[in-house]
Scaffold this motif. Sequence first.
Motif: not given
Length: 139
Positions: A40-47, A55-61, A102-109, A114-115
């Motif tokens: 139940d992790i809310d996967l969001k990042a600063k764009a 960060i939804g499944l279609p984006l990941v794929i 650097l992307g997820p480390a710096g922009s993960g919410q 981030k992990v």
Amino acid sequence: MSNTATASPIRQFAGGRVVYPLAATVAAVIVWLTAHSALDIDLKAKASGGDIQEIGLPLVIGVTLLVGFAAWGVVALLDRKSSSARTWWTLIASAVFVLSLLGPAGSGQGGSAKVALLCMHLVVALVLIPGFARTARKD
């Protein structure tokens, strides 16, 4: 008539490099499903522009397939242009992987996001880098 059998182009395609982008995508999806659904992790990042992006499944794929097929192109180009394709692939891909962190480390919410995002990058790299290295021309 020659006694040596050659694989059909379809067999070469299906049994060769195409497996790595597909396997990397499956690995990323498993991490996403685990993080999103099981933990139940809310996967969001600063764009760019400061907006928060889900960060939804279609984006990941989509992104994983894009990266995987781009990596395939780089390996194919290195095979044609370099006698040290395997070494160059490993160096280039490892550098791109480190920079990608650097992307997820710096922009993960949030720490959990981030992990999870870092884990997605890691599993994709763990599939693509050694997989394509195995198929690249040896030094």
